[in-house]
Design a protein around this motif. Structure first.
Motif, PDB file in Angstrom:
ATOM      1  N   ARG A 163       5.181  -2.005   4.180  1.00  0.00           N
ATOM      2  CA  ARG A 163       5.597  -2.528   5.484  1.00  0.00           C
ATOM      3  C   ARG A 163       7.009  -3.081   5.442  1.00  0.00           C
ATOM      4  O   ARG A 163       7.515  -3.471   4.393  1.00  0.00           O
ATOM      5  CB  ARG A 163       4.661  -3.684   5.897  1.00  0.00           C
ATOM      6  CG  ARG A 163       3.254  -3.242   6.155  1.00  0.00           C
ATOM      7  CD  ARG A 163       2.334  -4.421   6.495  1.00  0.00           C
ATOM      8  NE  ARG A 163       0.956  -3.963   6.523  1.00  0.00           N
ATOM      9  CZ  ARG A 163      -0.102  -4.731   6.301  1.00  0.00           C
ATOM     10  NH1 ARG A 163       0.060  -6.021   6.054  1.00  0.00           N
ATOM     11  NH2 ARG A 163      -1.326  -4.233   6.334  1.00  0.00           N
ATOM     12  N   HIS A 204       2.402  -5.953   0.662  1.00  0.00           N
ATOM     13  CA  HIS A 204       2.757  -4.678   1.311  1.00  0.00           C
ATOM     14  C   HIS A 204       4.279  -4.477   1.361  1.00  0.00           C
ATOM     15  O   HIS A 204       4.743  -3.360   1.493  1.00  0.00           O
ATOM     16  CB  HIS A 204       2.187  -4.614   2.728  1.00  0.00           C
ATOM     17  CG  HIS A 204       0.690  -4.483   2.773  1.00  0.00           C
ATOM     18  ND1 HIS A 204       0.052  -3.260   2.635  1.00  0.00           N
ATOM     19  CD2 HIS A 204      -0.285  -5.404   2.942  1.00  0.00           C
ATOM     20  CE1 HIS A 204      -1.267  -3.454   2.733  1.00  0.00           C
ATOM     21  NE2 HIS A 204      -1.493  -4.734   2.906  1.00  0.00           N
ATOM     22  N   ASP A 211      -4.280  -1.028   2.544  1.00  0.00           N
ATOM     23  CA  ASP A 211      -5.533  -1.435   3.188  1.00  0.00           C
ATOM     24  C   ASP A 211      -6.420  -0.209   3.358  1.00  0.00           C
ATOM     25  O   ASP A 211      -6.003   0.800   3.942  1.00  0.00           O
ATOM     26  CB  ASP A 211      -5.253  -2.086   4.547  1.00  0.00           C
ATOM     27  CG  ASP A 211      -4.539  -3.420   4.394  1.00  0.00           C
ATOM     28  OD1 ASP A 211      -4.568  -3.980   3.286  1.00  0.00           O
ATOM     29  OD2 ASP A 211      -3.955  -3.885   5.390  1.00  0.00           O
ATOM     30  N   ASP A 235      -9.835 -10.962   1.740  1.00  0.00           N
ATOM     31  CA  ASP A 235      -9.125  -9.846   2.376  1.00  0.00           C
ATOM     32  C   ASP A 235      -9.776  -8.554   1.863  1.00  0.00           C
ATOM     33  O   ASP A 235      -9.288  -7.912   0.921  1.00  0.00           O
ATOM     34  CB  ASP A 235      -7.631  -9.906   2.038  1.00  0.00           C
ATOM     35  CG  ASP A 235      -6.818  -8.983   2.950  1.00  0.00           C
ATOM     36  OD1 ASP A 235      -7.434  -8.132   3.648  1.00  0.00           O
ATOM     37  OD2 ASP A 235      -5.588  -9.108   2.960  1.00  0.00           O
ATOM     38  N   HIS A 238      -7.976  -5.073   1.560  1.00  0.00           N
ATOM     39  CA  HIS A 238      -6.687  -5.110   0.849  1.00  0.00           C
ATOM     40  C   HIS A 238      -6.852  -4.810  -0.649  1.00  0.00           C
ATOM     41  O   HIS A 238      -7.588  -5.505  -1.354  1.00  0.00           O
ATOM     42  CB  HIS A 238      -6.068  -6.498   1.045  1.00  0.00           C
ATOM     43  CG  HIS A 238      -4.704  -6.643   0.457  1.00  0.00           C
ATOM     44  ND1 HIS A 238      -3.545  -6.330   1.149  1.00  0.00           N
ATOM     45  CD2 HIS A 238      -4.305  -7.069  -0.764  1.00  0.00           C
ATOM     46  CE1 HIS A 238      -2.496  -6.566   0.376  1.00  0.00           C
ATOM     47  NE2 HIS A 238      -2.933  -7.014  -0.791  1.00  0.00           N
TER      48      HIS A 238
HETATM   49 ZN   LIG Z   1      -3.356  -5.560   3.026  1.00  0.00          ZN
END
Ligand SMILES: [Zn+2]
Length: 269
Positions: A163, A204, A211, A235, A238
């Motif tokens: 990301r 990320h 994910d 999470d 993840h």
């Molecule tokens: Zn994640």
């Protein structure tokens, strides 16, 4: 074979690292031969040290300044620092566990060698991480009678993969706000870290997390066998690329934490 590698000066450290997967198998045997190779193979922390010391002495090789306990950086390291243990010399990690802005994030990401996750249009990870993930997914596909894959959380989107700072920020504002950020920075709130990463702090951003919807045991096994683990408590989708075998994780100080039936490998901080 191990001795051949050690005896030859022509074998570079890099090449030895590539053989780490094979050599790692002998670390558990404590035989003399294997002990001899440790000095020239990637770092294994002194097993006399406690969990925390083994973890910190390992990540100190990738993280030049270890943050002081109690600081925001230390809280982040506890939650997301698992990736810093990765032994692969081709895997890059940032110099600190928080990026201040898009420019810093971009400058780091520009140094990365990326690889594409098979069957996606725009899902990229650091190449070694992508290669390992592709291997995990294809081995699961091969083993599953229905030829199903391990799906990305959203189906195919790049948001599941590497990301930008802006995407990390957008996700943060979806679930949290500046008041919560202040509480996290003061160490008064930690639960949110298992739901969304504060701006500039997501794994990320490093190209080492994805994910996924890996619900069954065989999917998880395929991921674990290829160095991918759930490292952020609560999470669930993840996954973090650590690049080690599960049986070696505790050597590096990782703690096995089972929460609601899910096995996480968390940092000992
Ligand atoms: Zn994640």
């Amino acid at each position: 074979m191990v001795f051949t590698l050690v005896a030859s000066n022509e074998i570079s450290y890099h090449k030895l690292n590539k053989n780490f997967q094979q050599l790692k198998g002998c670390f558990n045997t404590n035989s003399l031969i294997c002990t001899d190779t440790i000095s020239v193979t990637p770092f294994i922390p002194n097993q006399q040290l406690n969990d925390q010391e083994r973890f910190l002495s390992t990540i100190a090789r990738k993280l030049p300044i270890i943050p002081q306990p109690g600081t925001f950086e230390y809280i982040l390291l506890r939650a997301y620092g698992a990736a810093f243990v990765n032994p692969d010399t081709e895997i890059k990690l940032p110099q600190k566990d928080i990026f201040a802005n898009e420019q810093e994030t971009q400058e780091f990401q520009d140094t990365l060698i990326m690889g594409q996750v098979d069957g996606t249009k725009d899902c990229y990870l650091q190449k070694s991480a992508a290669d390992a993930l592709n291997k995990a997914r294809s081995s699961y596909r091969g083993a599953s009678l229905t030829l199903q894959n391990i799906p990305l959380k959203s189906g195919y989107g790049s948001g599941d993969c590497t990301r930008s700072f802006a995407t990390n920020l957008r996700f943060w504002h979806k679930y949290a706000n500046n008041q919560i950020l202040a509480r996290v920075q003061q160490g008064k709130e930690t639960k949110i870290l298992g739901l969304v990463a504060p701006p500039g702090t997501s794994q990320h951003l490093w190209g080492l997390a994805i994910d996924l919807r890996a619900s069954n045991q065989r999917q998880k096994q395929a991921l674990n066998q290829n160095g991918w683990f759930q490292t952020v408590e609560n999470d669930i989708p993840h996954w973090t690329y650590i690049g080690l075998r599960e049986e070696n994780l505790s050597q590096f100080g990782f703690k096995n934490q089972v929460v609601r039936g899910i096995t996480y490998w968390v940092t000992p901080l």
